[in-house]
Design a protein around this motif. Structure first.
Motif, PDB file in Angstrom:
ATOM      1  N   ASN A 227       1.001  -1.265  -0.108  1.00  0.00           N
ATOM      2  CA  ASN A 227      -0.060  -0.470  -0.352  1.00  0.00           C
ATOM      3  C   ASN A 227       1.005   1.487  -0.190  1.00  0.00           C
ATOM      4  OD1 ASN A 227      -2.923  -0.184  -0.190  1.00  0.00           O
ATOM      5  ND2 ASN A 227      -2.697  -1.518   1.627  1.00  0.00           N
ATOM      6  N   ILE A 228       1.911   1.466   0.973  1.00  0.00           N
ATOM      7  CA  ILE A 228       2.805   2.298   1.000  1.00  0.00           C
ATOM      8  C   ILE A 228       3.401   2.815  -0.681  1.00  0.00           C
ATOM      9  CG2 ILE A 228       4.772   3.571   2.480  1.00  0.00           C
ATOM     10  CD1 ILE A 228       4.032   1.654   4.647  1.00  0.00           C
ATOM     11  N   ARG A 229       4.080   1.834  -1.269  1.00  0.00           N
ATOM     12  CA  ARG A 229       4.138   2.370  -2.392  1.00  0.00           C
ATOM     13  C   ARG A 229       3.260   2.601  -3.305  1.00  0.00           C
ATOM     14  NH1 ARG A 229       6.272  -2.844  -4.022  1.00  0.00           N
ATOM     15  NH2 ARG A 229       6.782  -3.421  -2.153  1.00  0.00           N
ATOM     16  N   VAL A 236      -0.167  10.218  -3.704  1.00  0.00           N
ATOM     17  CA  VAL A 236      -1.751  10.138  -2.981  1.00  0.00           C
ATOM     18  C   VAL A 236      -0.317  10.947  -1.109  1.00  0.00           C
ATOM     19  CG1 VAL A 236      -2.768   8.976  -0.686  1.00  0.00           C
ATOM     20  CG2 VAL A 236      -2.441   7.843  -3.166  1.00  0.00           C
ATOM     21  N   LYS A 237      -1.276  12.241  -0.994  1.00  0.00           N
ATOM     22  CA  LYS A 237      -0.897  12.787   0.053  1.00  0.00           C
ATOM     23  C   LYS A 237      -2.164  13.008   1.076  1.00  0.00           C
ATOM     24  CE  LYS A 237       2.231  16.344  -1.293  1.00  0.00           C
ATOM     25  NZ  LYS A 237       2.372  15.329  -2.935  1.00  0.00           N
ATOM     26  N   ASN A 252      -1.128   5.331  13.136  1.00  0.00           N
ATOM     27  CA  ASN A 252      -0.162   5.044  14.087  1.00  0.00           C
ATOM     28  C   ASN A 252       0.400   3.892  13.446  1.00  0.00           C
ATOM     29  OD1 ASN A 252      -1.974   6.199  15.719  1.00  0.00           O
ATOM     30  ND2 ASN A 252      -3.395   5.115  15.407  1.00  0.00           N
ATOM     31  N   GLU A 253      -0.136   2.934  12.514  1.00  0.00           N
ATOM     32  CA  GLU A 253       0.785   2.114  12.597  1.00  0.00           C
ATOM     33  C   GLU A 253       2.321   1.833  10.838  1.00  0.00           C
ATOM     34  OE1 GLU A 253      -1.311  -1.357  14.628  1.00  0.00           O
ATOM     35  OE2 GLU A 253      -1.637  -1.598  13.031  1.00  0.00           O
ATOM     36  N   TYR A 254       1.394   2.544  10.348  1.00  0.00           N
ATOM     37  CA  TYR A 254       2.068   2.862   8.705  1.00  0.00           C
ATOM     38  C   TYR A 254       3.627   3.866   8.855  1.00  0.00           C
ATOM     39  CZ  TYR A 254      -0.890  -0.069   5.641  1.00  0.00           C
ATOM     40  OH  TYR A 254      -1.627  -0.975   5.128  1.00  0.00           O
ATOM     41  N   PRO A 255       2.981   5.179   9.937  1.00  0.00           N
ATOM     42  CA  PRO A 255       4.973   5.345  10.545  1.00  0.00           C
ATOM     43  C   PRO A 255       5.889   4.681  10.537  1.00  0.00           C
ATOM     44  CG  PRO A 255       2.871   6.410  11.723  1.00  0.00           C
ATOM     45  CD  PRO A 255       2.610   5.496  10.531  1.00  0.00           C
ATOM     46  N   GLU A 256       5.376   4.012  10.948  1.00  0.00           N
ATOM     47  CA  GLU A 256       6.687   2.552  11.734  1.00  0.00           C
ATOM     48  C   GLU A 256       7.823   2.414  10.507  1.00  0.00           C
ATOM     49  OE1 GLU A 256       4.928  -1.078  13.085  1.00  0.00           O
ATOM     50  OE2 GLU A 256       3.975  -0.105  15.062  1.00  0.00           O
ATOM     51  N   VAL A 259       6.606   6.717   6.948  1.00  0.00           N
ATOM     52  CA  VAL A 259       5.561   7.331   6.185  1.00  0.00           C
ATOM     53  C   VAL A 259       5.103   7.988   6.754  1.00  0.00           C
ATOM     54  CG1 VAL A 259       6.506   6.025   4.139  1.00  0.00           C
ATOM     55  CG2 VAL A 259       4.585   5.516   5.573  1.00  0.00           C
ATOM     56  N   ASN A 260       4.266   8.938   6.301  1.00  0.00           N
ATOM     57  CA  ASN A 260       3.257   9.631   7.233  1.00  0.00           C
ATOM     58  C   ASN A 260       2.648  10.317   5.952  1.00  0.00           C
ATOM     59  OD1 ASN A 260       3.055   9.987  10.039  1.00  0.00           O
ATOM     60  ND2 ASN A 260       5.077  10.321  10.116  1.00  0.00           N
ATOM     61  N   PHE A 261       1.382   9.492   5.769  1.00  0.00           N
ATOM     62  CA  PHE A 261      -0.064  10.276   5.634  1.00  0.00           C
ATOM     63  C   PHE A 261      -1.289  11.047   5.716  1.00  0.00           C
ATOM     64  CE2 PHE A 261       1.750   6.664   3.264  1.00  0.00           C
ATOM     65  CZ  PHE A 261       2.409   7.342   2.511  1.00  0.00           C
TER      66      PHE A 261
END
Ligand code: SF4
Ligand code: SF4
Length: 402
Positions: A227-229, A236-237, A252-256, A259-261
């Motif tokens: 998803n991040i890729r 996407v922002k 709360n978990e993807y920032p691991e 990345v930050n959306f």
């Protein structure tokens, strides 16, 4: 710990339990728990407050306190169904005077069981779910190519760079016949408000939140990275989500993954659209309703007011609160991967929630989480008198009054 070491560990432990009465701590299992982020369990002083608030104890005996105690001595019964019960509802961590992270401990025990390949009968569906996630990016094993079929007849565009917002419906609103209505209501509302939005369609994968809570860290990472890729490649922002579970993991978990959306839940976005005058509520909705706080929207992310404020703006609507609302909300039973496990009749929290909704005279039980809706609809069908209560997502009501 690799599978072989784990097997030896448990084999030896069973032998020991047969022969000795007092068993010394087992360093390995404690190490695995620590590595998995559950190490605060050692702060527990066994007061039992967690068991007092745990929803399981309204339907059957269950003790997270005992699981914590056993883990302290490395004596976890990894074959037991009990380590799979926690719905990660977040109720006990907020009561615990010692800051024990019960959810992290529970997930780390499931990681051990997953690595060891031990799934008790009611948990076995997880294997099929994982296979679907690996092959098609969704828990149903439905074709990835059909992910955008819910848009049929609507003018929903693929997301392109420069659009204001990405709408990420998630797996249930993309594929489940009941929840597709929620994705369609959302797109209808966005179109009416003139929002410049798009979707990823077949490029969207499951957010991975719930499979992570079942202990499959590897699969979570794989889905998150996919998803991040895609988010980065598509420019996407800002991401709008229907599910509090997608919201939680993106925020709360993807920032691991460094990345930050910007993530916004539909209940917050509706509030924003109405507040800015972009969405007008022109029709009446003359019904008594009650609102259920999803665990991952409320307790885990502190979003209690926006959905209520949106509902209160609807002309004619009367909002009554149930017992166990806001911070004390009664879990529907679907978090922590429990949505995919078998819960026998008589042990479903959603049955209790429906009784509470009917108890305050509600004609409609409103919420904004695909898992809650799935469980509530299931309870409604199987419950005597259930036909007198409607289950609605907040978008389905808004759609009717614009
Ligand atoms: S509330 Fe906290 S300290 Fe008390 S028994 Fe539960 S985990 Fe232990
Ligand atoms: S998080 Fe919720 S379901 Fe899990 S042990 Fe605590 S109160 Fe029970």
């Amino acid at each position: 710990m690799n599978q072989e070491t784990l097997k030896n560990h448990y084999g030896e432990r069973r032998e020991l339990q047969k022969t000795v009465e007092t068993v010394a701590p087992y360093k390995e299992i404690i190490d695995v728990i620590k590595e998995s982020g559950g190490e605060a369990f050692k702060l527990c002083y066994q007061c039992g407050l967690c068991d007092t608030v745990c929803p399981w104890n309204r339907v059957r005996a269950f003790s997270i306190r005992r699981i914590i105690r056993e883990a302290t001595f490395g004596l976890t019964e990894i074959e037991s169904e009990d380590i799979w019960r926690c719905t990660t509802c977040g109720r006990c961590p907020q009561e615990c005077p010692r800051g024990v992270e019960q959810i992290e401990l529970g997930v780390s025990l499931r990681r051990i069981a997953t690595e060891y390949g031990v799934f008790p009968a009611p948990v076995k569906p997880i294997r099929t779910i994982s296979a679907g996630l690996v092959a098609q990016g969704n828990p149903f094993g439905e074709e990835r190519n059909n992910r955008a079929q819910w848009t049929e007849g609507l003018s929903v565009q693929p997301f392109t760079e420069g659009m204001d917002i990405l709408y990420f419906p998630g797996c249930y609103p993309s594929y489940d016949p009941r929840l597709k209505k929620v994705a369609r209501a959302t797109a209808t509302i966005l179109t009416k408000a003139g929002v410049n939005f798009g979707i990823l369609g077949e490029k969207e994968s499951c957010c991975g939140e719930s499979i992570r809570k079942t202990g499959d860290e590897e699969l979570f990472k794989r889905l998150a990275k996919e998803n991040i890729r895609t988010f980065i490649d598509s420019g996407v922002k800002r991401i709008l989500v229907s599910s509090p579970h997608c919201y939680h993991t993106f925020k709360n978990e993807y920032p691991e993954f460094m990345v930050n959306f910007e993530v916004i839940h539909i209940s917050q976005y509706l509030f924003e659209l109405i507040d800015k005058g972009r969405l007008e509520l022109t029709k009446e909705y003359r019904k008594n309703i009650t609102y259920h706080d999803p665990c991952y929207l409320g307790r885990h992310n502190g979003i209690y007011d926006e959905p209520r404020e949106v509902l209160k703006k609807i002309p004619g609507l009367v909002l009554d609160e149930m017992p166990d609302s806001r911070e004390d909300s009664l879990c529907c039973g679907g978090g922590g991967g429990r949505i995919w496990m078998e819960t026998p009749k008589g042990e479903r929290f959603s049955d209790l929630r429906l009784e509470q909704a009917m108890g305050v005279g509600a004609e409609v039980l409103v919420t904004c989480c695909p898992y809650c809706i799935t469980n509530f609809e299931d309870s409604r069908i199987n419950m005597e008198g259930g036909e007198s209560l409607e289950i609605k997502d907040i978008t389905e009501i808004i759609q009717e009054v614009i």
